[in-house]
Design an enzyme around this catalytic site. Structure first.
Site, short mmCIF file in Angstrom:
data_model
loop_
_atom_site.label_atom_id
_atom_site.label_comp_id
_atom_site.label_asym_id
_atom_site.label_seq_id
_atom_site.Cartn_x
_atom_site.Cartn_y
_atom_site.Cartn_z
N LYS A 52 0.84 -1.20 0.00
CA LYS A 52 0.00 0.00 0.00
C LYS A 52 0.87 1.25 0.00
CE LYS A 52 -3.74 -2.56 2.07
NZ LYS A 52 -4.40 -3.07 3.26
N GLN A 96 -5.04 -1.93 9.39
CA GLN A 96 -4.76 -3.24 8.79
C GLN A 96 -5.29 -4.36 9.68
OE1 GLN A 96 -3.25 -3.63 5.65
NE2 GLN A 96 -3.88 -5.75 5.95
N ASP A 119 -11.54 2.02 3.29
CA ASP A 119 -11.79 0.58 3.09
C ASP A 119 -13.29 0.31 2.91
OD1 ASP A 119 -9.60 -1.10 2.94
OD2 ASP A 119 -9.25 -1.10 5.11
#
Ligand code: NDP
Length: 285
Positions: A52, A96, A119
């Site tokens: 990322k 995460q 997300d």
């Protein structure tokens, strides 16, 4: 023999396009900012976070990688998220997953401002997806949609079977396919006679998390097969859910692992971050 749908190439094109948009935003005085929080030392998470970070650099997004020790408390993590929610230079916040066991994951995800939830896990954004009023798109399902569009495939009128019903992949995947006029079936671990269902699929999306799970006898000849799985085979090599050697001669299209859905997921995260920065700018003006 199945045609390969190249996710690496498609993701590179998305990132190039985003890099141009970031240049324009910078000219207007806004640099998109993405905060990625990782707690503990899960090796797989470390790889995803690095990917990322690399993608953010390629696009011109300012990334802020925050690595917290395993023993971080829920209260400390929530306080950090609150600080990032208030930080005008941060347009996207991502925690995460998985978090270490002592965290209440749901409460952590709820703490992220829906306006920075790149997300698209917050119930408010999930609700938007449900009614087809898209803002932030769920990264993996959006990546799959982008991939099939790239290959010139439309889900309209097709029977699409999604194996897996997680909140992250299976459910939003089904929703995006439905919004593009597919007839959708969702399968899971309690589905009776799974192969008889998957064999009806014009398009089969597997998001199970088991190596070599989808075999040739489960695939309709000529079907589009999308492999979301990220697993390790018996030699520790990265592989998907699809037993590629047996499925390739049967399917019409197949996404490889690695180099299929994975890079597209990261590209969609970058797209959400740039979208967020642009939206913030528009709301300011
Ligand atoms: P989850 O473990 O949350 O969900 C797995 C789903 O598979 C569940 O719905 C489960 O059913 C179903 N399942 C398990 N066993 C069977 C079975 N025998 N028959 C039918 N269905 C079954 O996983 P995720 O959705 O988070 O991820 C799925 C996979 O995708 C993983 O390999 C993950 O690493 C990968 N992934 C890849 C990404 C990418 O960018 N390429 C991004 C995110 C995930 P039930 O609900 O009944 O338990």
């Amino acid at each position: 023999m199945a045609q390969k749908i190249d996710g690496k190439a498609a993701a590179a094109r998305v990132k190039e396009e985003l890099a141009l948009q970031v240049c324009k935003l910078r000219e207007l005085g806004v640099t998109p900012g993405l905060a990625v929080i990782m707690v503990g030392d899960n090796p797989a998470s470390a790889v995803y976070v690095r990917n990322k970070e690399k993608a953010a650099q390629q696009v011109g997004i300012q990334s802020k990688m925050i690595h917290l020790p395993e023993q971080t408390t829920q209260a400390q993590l929530l306080a950090l998220i609150e600080e990032l929610n208030r930080d005008a230079g941060i347009h996207g916040i991502l925690v995460q997953l998985p978090l270490p066991d002592h965290f209440d994951e749901r409460a952590v995800l709820l703490a992220i401002s829906p306006n920075k939830d790149v997300d698209a896990f917050h119930p408010q954004n999930v609700g938007h997806i449900m009614i087809g009023d898209y803002g932030f798109l769920p990264c993996t399902p959006a990546g799959v949609m982008e991939l099939i569009h790239t290959a010139g495939i439309s889900p309209r009128g097709k029977h699409c079977v999604v194996v897996g019903r997680s909140n992250i992949v299976g459910k939003p995947m089904a929703m995006l396919l439905l919004h593009e006029d597919a007839t959708v079936t969702i399968c899971h671990s309690k589905t009776a006679d799974l192969p008889s269902v998957t064999r009806q699929a014009d398009m089969l999306v597997s998001a199970v998390g088991r190596a070599k799970f989808i075999t040739a006898d489960m695939v309709k000849p000529g079907a589009v097969v999308i492999d979301v799985g990220m697993n390790r085979d018996e030699n520790g090599k990265l592989c998907g859910d699809v037993d590629a050697a047996s499925v390739e001669p049967v399917a019409g299209y197949l996404t490889p692992v690695p180099g299929g859905v994975g890079p597209m997921t990261v590209a969609m995260l970058m797209r959400n971050t740039v979208f967020s920065a642009r939206r913030q700018l528009e709301n300011r003006n």
